[in-house]
Motif scaffolding. Structure first.
Motif, PDB file in Angstrom:
ATOM      1  N   VAL A 432      -3.994   0.534   9.456  1.00 35.46           N
ATOM      2  CA  VAL A 432      -2.861   0.637   8.539  1.00 35.46           C
ATOM      3  C   VAL A 432      -2.280  -0.743   8.243  1.00 35.46           C
ATOM      4  O   VAL A 432      -2.026  -1.093   7.077  1.00 35.46           O
ATOM      5  CB  VAL A 432      -1.776   1.562   9.121  1.00 35.46           C
ATOM      6  N   VAL A 433      -2.067  -1.549   9.278  1.00 33.62           N
ATOM      7  CA  VAL A 433      -1.522  -2.896   9.070  1.00 33.62           C
ATOM      8  C   VAL A 433      -2.455  -3.722   8.199  1.00 33.62           C
ATOM      9  O   VAL A 433      -2.027  -4.429   7.280  1.00 33.62           O
ATOM     10  CB  VAL A 433      -1.281  -3.603  10.427  1.00 33.62           C
ATOM     11  N   ASN A 434      -3.765  -3.618   8.443  1.00 28.13           N
ATOM     12  CA  ASN A 434      -4.731  -4.381   7.650  1.00 28.13           C
ATOM     13  C   ASN A 434      -4.756  -3.931   6.200  1.00 28.13           C
ATOM     14  O   ASN A 434      -4.754  -4.759   5.266  1.00 28.13           O
ATOM     15  CB  ASN A 434      -6.128  -4.229   8.266  1.00 28.13           C
ATOM     16  N   LEU A 435      -4.767  -2.618   5.964  1.00 27.37           N
ATOM     17  CA  LEU A 435      -4.864  -2.104   4.597  1.00 27.37           C
ATOM     18  C   LEU A 435      -3.623  -2.408   3.774  1.00 27.37           C
ATOM     19  O   LEU A 435      -3.699  -2.524   2.543  1.00 27.37           O
ATOM     20  CB  LEU A 435      -5.125  -0.596   4.623  1.00 27.37           C
ATOM     21  N   VAL A 436      -2.487  -2.571   4.434  1.00 29.75           N
ATOM     22  CA  VAL A 436      -1.263  -2.975   3.731  1.00 29.75           C
ATOM     23  C   VAL A 436      -1.455  -4.334   3.071  1.00 29.75           C
ATOM     24  O   VAL A 436      -0.902  -4.602   1.997  1.00 29.75           O
ATOM     25  CB  VAL A 436      -0.072  -3.007   4.720  1.00 29.75           C
ATOM     26  N   ALA A 437      -2.257  -5.199   3.683  1.00 29.01           N
ATOM     27  CA  ALA A 437      -2.538  -6.516   3.099  1.00 29.01           C
ATOM     28  C   ALA A 437      -3.723  -6.487   2.144  1.00 29.01           C
ATOM     29  O   ALA A 437      -3.722  -7.150   1.106  1.00 29.01           O
ATOM     30  CB  ALA A 437      -2.794  -7.534   4.210  1.00 29.01           C
ATOM     31  N   VAL A 438      -4.756  -5.711   2.482  1.00 31.72           N
ATOM     32  CA  VAL A 438      -5.962  -5.654   1.653  1.00 31.72           C
ATOM     33  C   VAL A 438      -5.660  -5.078   0.267  1.00 31.72           C
ATOM     34  O   VAL A 438      -6.196  -5.562  -0.747  1.00 31.72           O
ATOM     35  CB  VAL A 438      -7.054  -4.818   2.358  1.00 31.72           C
ATOM     36  N   ALA A 439      -4.810  -4.063   0.209  1.00 30.03           N
ATOM     37  CA  ALA A 439      -4.536  -3.412  -1.073  1.00 30.03           C
ATOM     38  C   ALA A 439      -4.044  -4.384  -2.143  1.00 30.03           C
ATOM     39  O   ALA A 439      -4.594  -4.409  -3.254  1.00 30.03           O
ATOM     40  CB  ALA A 439      -3.537  -2.270  -0.873  1.00 30.03           C
ATOM     41  N   PRO A 440      -3.033  -5.234  -1.872  1.00 27.82           N
ATOM     42  CA  PRO A 440      -2.570  -6.155  -2.925  1.00 27.82           C
ATOM     43  C   PRO A 440      -3.434  -7.402  -3.092  1.00 27.82           C
ATOM     44  O   PRO A 440      -3.456  -7.993  -4.170  1.00 27.82           O
ATOM     45  CB  PRO A 440      -1.159  -6.533  -2.463  1.00 27.82           C
ATOM     46  N   LEU A 441      -4.145  -7.825  -2.043  1.00 28.41           N
ATOM     47  CA  LEU A 441      -4.926  -9.064  -2.121  1.00 28.41           C
ATOM     48  C   LEU A 441      -6.352  -8.838  -2.605  1.00 28.41           C
ATOM     49  O   LEU A 441      -7.043  -9.793  -2.972  1.00 28.41           O
ATOM     50  CB  LEU A 441      -4.983  -9.739  -0.742  1.00 28.41           C
TER      51      LEU A 441
END
Length: 491
Positions: A432-441
């Motif tokens: 979850v923490v990783n996907l929070v960053a992957v989605a916008p970047l």
């Protein structure tokens, strides 16, 4: 008795958290991000498989200390060391035992969908990597800090990553080694599991891992490169022999996998929801796509373009889920297992023994021990890379190494269900923490893919320079033509 009741209460609480957390957050987030970037990248995980294999042969740069940097294949091997291990042998067995054959279908489907996330996260790790003396380091913590401009999120990810891989996952690996050795000893002696096995295995694992981890990342890469491909290939070949012997059962097995995945064919007591949950959880534990773990290894590679390593790491998802995990599934399902009676690596061992004989059970013990051992090394490196994000104090590293070694012993003597259930919680949080960053970047990785394909279309070996994307802040490397290692020194 009271201690057993306390353990059951703890397990019930962990499972309750897992059910809610995965059903309403982790699985929907994985699916949405995976489908979105599959579309935006033009199905990169399907269209560029030949490029994935091609890029594994690339040569590395020269590191600041004068030695060769980590090559693309070595970085792939470090991540494969963490991927190919107990998740493939014990994890798949747990998924089938609890979720029925349908869990395999959902493992396959999610593996293909999240291949796009694997490409995005590893390409971002390359884009925002930083230099160190041995070459490079990076991962989600770094693209959260430099790309997303949220260092606090990077610190949170680093802490969760260290706890998940260096603690929880290493406990799972140690526990699985104990499980297979215990089963092998019981088969050889004809007696119930011996109480001495767990502590002896724990002490032996502590001693061998200590010799490797105090040698640094190059030693980890060398050990991983030498052992993972050989052991994984040998296991796959052994599985293909089982499939060949039971080839008449394959159509029925495939029918069971598809039928029970959608509830058309009830196998055991597993419901469709359980099959989906087990397939996705065990698939994520095995291929790690979306968790943000493989990018830590991918960032170490000295390549000329970020997309090269993004593609190489994506190939690892296919290798792990569609090949190695599938082999385990067919070994088990062609042996007509009784669902729910056996669980973990012992189920795979006994299924193999039913087809090939007792010798194969002992051989699989040897293979699992080596695969889990290399997974421990890969997990250790992931923790070390994120520790370096949190602190530059070199005194922290030996303390960290000693703590990891102690945790291995704890995992070897703990119960199987407890360590696996706890791993579900920590890896879900990490994803979850990783996907929070992957989605916008992620669109930065899509732009890099477009640049890579344009250069390949012109017949060039793609090279990326920071000035190619001047609007992107926070890029720490990519400021000049990489220095190549001479041909005579290549791996």
């Amino acid at each position: 008795m009271e201690e057993e009741e306390d353990t059951n209460l703890l397990l019930d609480a962990i499972n309750a958290v897992n059910d809610v957390f995965w059903t309403y957050l982790v699985i929907p987030l994985l699916a949405l991000v995976g489908v979105y970037y599959t579309v935006r990248s033009g199905g990169v995980q399907f269209r560029m498989i030949p490029e994935m294999i091609r890029n594994l042969r690339g040569s590395p740069e020269r590191a600041p200390d004068g030695k060769r940097a980590i090559s693309s294949f070595q970085a792939f091997s470090i991540s494969a060391a963490a991927r190919v291990g107990t998740g493939n042998v014990a994890g798949v067995a747990i998924a089938i035992a609890l979720g029925g054959p349908g869990a395999v279908f959902w493992m396959w489907l999610m593996g293909m969908v999240v291949g796009s996330i694997s490409f995005i996260e590893s390409t971002l790790a390359q884009l925002f990597k930083v230099r160190d003396r041995a070459g490079y380091r990076g991962g989600p913590a770094y693209y959260m800090r430099y790309g997303l401009k949220k260092p606090w999120l990077g610190a949170l990810f680093a802490v969760v990553m260290i706890f998940t891989f260096s603690a929880t996952f290493n406990m799972v690996q140690a526990n699985s080694i104990t499980d297979v050795v215990d089963n092998s000893v019981s088969a050889a002696t004809g007696e119930d599991p011996a109480g001495w096995v767990a502590p002896v295995v724990g002490l032996a694992l502590v001693a061998v891992v200590a010799l490797v981890v105090f040698g640094g990342v190059r030693r980890i890469a060398t050990v991983a490169q030498a052992t993972v491909p050989f052991m994984a290939l040998f296991y796959v070949l052994m599985g293909l022999v089982v499939v060949g012997i039971n080839i008449d059962q394959v159509p029925g097995v495939l029918a069971d996998i598809v039928g029970s995945a959608f509830g058309f064919r009830e196998v055991g007591a597993a419901a469709v929801g359980t099959a989906i949950m087990q397939g996705i959880q065990r698939g994520m534990f095995s291929n790690e796509a979306g968790m943000g773990s493989a990018p830590n290894a991918g960032a170490t590679a000295g390549v000329s373009h970020p997309v090269k390593q993004g593609l190489a790491q994506t190939f690892g998802v296919y290798f792990d889920t569609l090949i190695v995990c599938s082999v385990t599934a067919f070994i088990i399902l062609t042996s007509n297992p009784t669902y729910g009676e056996e669980i973990g690596a012992a189920l795979t061992q006994n299924s193999l023994e039913n087809t090939l004989g007792t010798w194969s059970l002992h051989l699989l013990t040897f293979i699992v021990v080596l695969l889990c051992f290399t997974s421990v090394l890969g997990n250790f490196y992931y923790g070390e890379a994120n520790l370096r994000y949190l602190t530059t104090d070199e005194r922290a590293l030996p303390i960290f190494r000693l703590a990891v070694i102690g945790i291995l012993f704890l995992g070897a003597v703990s119960s199987l269900q407890l360590v696996w259930d706890f791993a579900n919680v920590t890896m879900g949080l990490m994803a979850v923490v990783n996907l929070v960053a992957v989605a916008p970047l992620g669109m930065l990785a899509v732009r890099l893919l477009h640049d890579y394909r344009q250069q390949r279309a012109r017949g060039l070996d793609p090279v990326f320079l920071r000035e190619s994307m001047p609007d992107v802040d926070g890029v720490q490397c990519w400021d000049g033509q990489p220095e190549r290692v001479p041909e005579t020194e290549r791996l």
